[in-house]
Design a protein around this motif. Structure first.
Motif, mmCIF file in Angstrom:
data_model
loop_
_atom_site.group_PDB
_atom_site.id
_atom_site.type_symbol
_atom_site.label_atom_id
_atom_site.label_comp_id
_atom_site.label_asym_id
_atom_site.label_seq_id
_atom_site.Cartn_x
_atom_site.Cartn_y
_atom_site.Cartn_z
ATOM 1 N N VAL A 79 1.281 4.689 -14.087
ATOM 2 C CA VAL A 79 0.848 4.372 -15.326
ATOM 3 C C VAL A 79 0.106 5.787 -16.035
ATOM 4 N N SER A 80 0.470 5.937 -17.284
ATOM 5 C CA SER A 80 -0.164 7.197 -17.856
ATOM 6 C C SER A 80 -0.830 6.651 -19.187
ATOM 7 N N ASN A 81 -1.907 7.618 -19.553
ATOM 8 C CA ASN A 81 -2.649 7.196 -20.692
ATOM 9 C C ASN A 81 -2.408 8.337 -21.862
ATOM 10 N N ALA A 82 -3.328 7.910 -22.718
ATOM 11 C CA ALA A 82 -2.988 8.899 -24.106
ATOM 12 C C ALA A 82 -3.114 10.406 -23.877
ATOM 13 N N LYS A 83 -3.859 10.781 -22.847
ATOM 14 C CA LYS A 83 -4.252 12.194 -22.597
ATOM 15 C C LYS A 83 -3.129 12.689 -21.361
ATOM 16 N N GLY A 84 -2.124 11.906 -21.173
ATOM 17 C CA GLY A 84 -0.997 12.395 -20.124
ATOM 18 C C GLY A 84 -1.700 12.350 -18.744
ATOM 19 N N GLU A 85 -2.789 11.493 -18.432
ATOM 20 C CA GLU A 85 -3.314 11.599 -17.093
ATOM 21 C C GLU A 85 -2.460 10.220 -16.512
ATOM 22 N N TYR A 86 -2.623 9.908 -14.975
ATOM 23 C CA TYR A 86 -1.784 9.057 -14.201
ATOM 24 C C TYR A 86 -2.922 8.280 -13.545
ATOM 25 N N LEU A 87 -2.697 7.015 -13.457
ATOM 26 C CA LEU A 87 -3.749 6.051 -12.926
ATOM 27 C C LEU A 87 -3.229 5.892 -11.075
ATOM 28 N N PHE A 88 -4.447 6.519 -10.517
ATOM 29 C CA PHE A 88 -4.284 6.419 -9.162
ATOM 30 C C PHE A 88 -5.410 5.389 -8.450
ATOM 31 N N ILE A 89 -5.211 4.760 -7.294
ATOM 32 C CA ILE A 89 -6.185 4.095 -6.686
ATOM 33 C C ILE A 89 -6.580 4.466 -5.246
ATOM 34 N N PHE A 90 -7.688 4.269 -4.672
ATOM 35 C CA PHE A 90 -7.806 4.687 -3.397
ATOM 36 C C PHE A 90 -8.170 3.615 -2.617
ATOM 37 N N ARG A 161 -11.267 2.228 -19.511
ATOM 38 C CA ARG A 161 -12.074 2.398 -18.391
ATOM 39 C C ARG A 161 -11.399 1.426 -17.163
ATOM 40 N N LEU A 162 -11.688 2.171 -16.005
ATOM 41 C CA LEU A 162 -10.796 1.401 -15.011
ATOM 42 C C LEU A 162 -11.945 0.668 -13.913
ATOM 43 N N ILE A 163 -11.176 -0.622 -13.542
ATOM 44 C CA ILE A 163 -12.075 -1.576 -12.822
ATOM 45 C C ILE A 163 -11.465 -1.627 -11.813
ATOM 46 N N PRO A 164 -11.697 -1.018 -10.599
ATOM 47 C CA PRO A 164 -10.938 -1.212 -8.965
ATOM 48 C C PRO A 164 -11.279 -2.772 -8.703
ATOM 49 N N GLN A 165 -10.242 -3.297 -8.224
ATOM 50 C CA GLN A 165 -10.165 -4.755 -7.587
ATOM 51 C C GLN A 165 -10.688 -4.663 -6.220
ATOM 52 N N LYS A 166 -12.035 -4.677 -5.993
ATOM 53 C CA LYS A 166 -12.584 -4.619 -4.692
ATOM 54 C C LYS A 166 -12.171 -5.352 -3.712
ATOM 55 N N GLU A 167 -12.043 -7.006 -4.210
ATOM 56 C CA GLU A 167 -11.278 -7.755 -3.275
ATOM 57 C C GLU A 167 -10.027 -7.426 -2.734
ATOM 58 N N GLU A 168 -9.434 -6.668 -3.207
ATOM 59 C CA GLU A 168 -7.950 -6.093 -2.817
ATOM 60 C C GLU A 168 -8.247 -4.804 -1.861
ATOM 61 N N GLY A 169 -9.550 -4.459 -1.595
ATOM 62 C CA GLY A 169 -9.840 -3.236 -1.014
ATOM 63 C C GLY A 169 -9.666 -1.793 -1.690
ATOM 64 N N ILE A 170 -9.574 -1.826 -3.132
ATOM 65 C CA ILE A 170 -9.639 -0.939 -3.721
ATOM 66 C C ILE A 170 -11.076 -0.256 -4.043
ATOM 67 N N THR A 171 -11.303 1.081 -3.422
ATOM 68 C CA THR A 171 -12.776 1.471 -3.665
ATOM 69 C C THR A 171 -12.984 2.134 -4.849
ATOM 70 N N LYS A 172 -11.560 2.991 -5.293
ATOM 71 C CA LYS A 172 -11.638 3.747 -6.427
ATOM 72 C C LYS A 172 -10.504 3.590 -7.262
ATOM 73 N N ALA A 173 -10.669 3.750 -8.835
ATOM 74 C CA ALA A 173 -9.598 3.913 -9.577
ATOM 75 C C ALA A 173 -9.694 4.874 -10.511
ATOM 76 N N GLU A 174 -8.870 5.869 -10.502
ATOM 77 C CA GLU A 174 -9.129 7.121 -11.314
ATOM 78 C C GLU A 174 -7.839 7.611 -12.162
ATOM 79 N N TRP A 175 -8.139 8.370 -13.263
ATOM 80 C CA TRP A 175 -7.162 9.017 -14.050
ATOM 81 C C TRP A 175 -7.051 10.384 -13.585
ATOM 82 N N LEU A 176 -6.054 10.961 -13.241
ATOM 83 C CA LEU A 176 -5.745 12.201 -12.792
ATOM 84 C C LEU A 176 -4.656 12.885 -13.490
ATOM 85 N N SER A 177 -4.887 14.080 -13.831
ATOM 86 C CA SER A 177 -3.745 14.803 -14.454
ATOM 87 C C SER A 177 -2.842 15.577 -13.465
#
Length: 206
Positions: A79-90, A161-177
């Motif tokens: 997934v990319s946003n308007a700034k050309g960053e990509y969505l990653f989860i941890f 704004r990203l809201i990581p789904q904690k119940e799925e074990g996702i501790t972080k969600a970030e936009w990264l270039s």
């Protein structure tokens, strides 16, 4: 060149009509009499080794392997946003991309969109072409499972704004270039690297 990559723990089984060019040493596997379950049982669980079977008909061999396994379908997005960053989860102490199992009666593309929205709390604006498929084998309830994941290129409006789904074990969600991917590449799965290559975020090794 037709190539299939099956990921098994930290190992990779490459099925191709000619040997791929890569820097790591590849362990060759004989096609004649090949049995995937026997191969799986002999694999060291901790050895990160690429294995390869060179065959005139990779598609037929891959289909034979697939028939011997239980299939689970999954779908996810780059997934990319308007700034050309990509969505990653941890998740599970590794960087990953949002994905999940396809529900009964659901299309692959539809499932990928739903999983991304659920896991990261965003609204997908466009769900474009399929980037690639990845294959991952693991054991579940005493059976060998082949998870086939379809990956799609997606976009969102603006930079939500990203809201990581904690119940799925996702501790972080970030936009990264694309320039900030070094930590991800040091700590992710080989299949995710394939998705990033398909999305042209990183280059194939020459």
């Amino acid at each position: 060149m037709k190539t299939y990559r099956i990921y098994i723990n930290d190992n990779t089984l490459i099925i191709a009509d000619k040997l791929p060019e890569q820097t790591e040493t590849i362990q060759m596997v004989e096609e004649k009499g090949f049995n995937f379950k026997t191969f799986y049982e002999k694999l060291g669980k901790l050895s990160a080794t690429p294995y390869a079977i060179v065959t005139e008909d990779p598609k037929t061999l891959f289909r034979t392997i697939r028939k011997s396994l239980t299939i689970i379908k999954a779908s996810g997005g780059l997934v990319s946003n308007a700034k050309g960053e990509y969505l990653f989860i941890f998740r599970n102490k590794k960087w990953d991309l949002p994905k999940g199992k396809v529900e009964k009666g659901e299309g692959m593309k539809e499932a990928g969109l739903r999983e991304v929205e659920e896991e990261c709390g965003v609204k997908i604006n466009s769900n474009n072409e399929r980037l690639c498929k990845t294959y991952h084998v693991y054991e579940m309830n005493g059976k060998l499972v082949l998870k086939r994941t379809n990956w799609y290129s997606m976009t969102v409006k603006g930079v939500p704004r990203l809201i990581p789904q904690k119940e799925e074990g996702i501790t972080k969600a970030e936009w990264l270039s694309a320039a900030d991917l070094k930590p991800v590449l040091k700590n992710t799965y080989p299949s995710i690297v394939d998705v990033l290559k398909a999305g042209k975020l990183i280059r194939e090794k020459v």
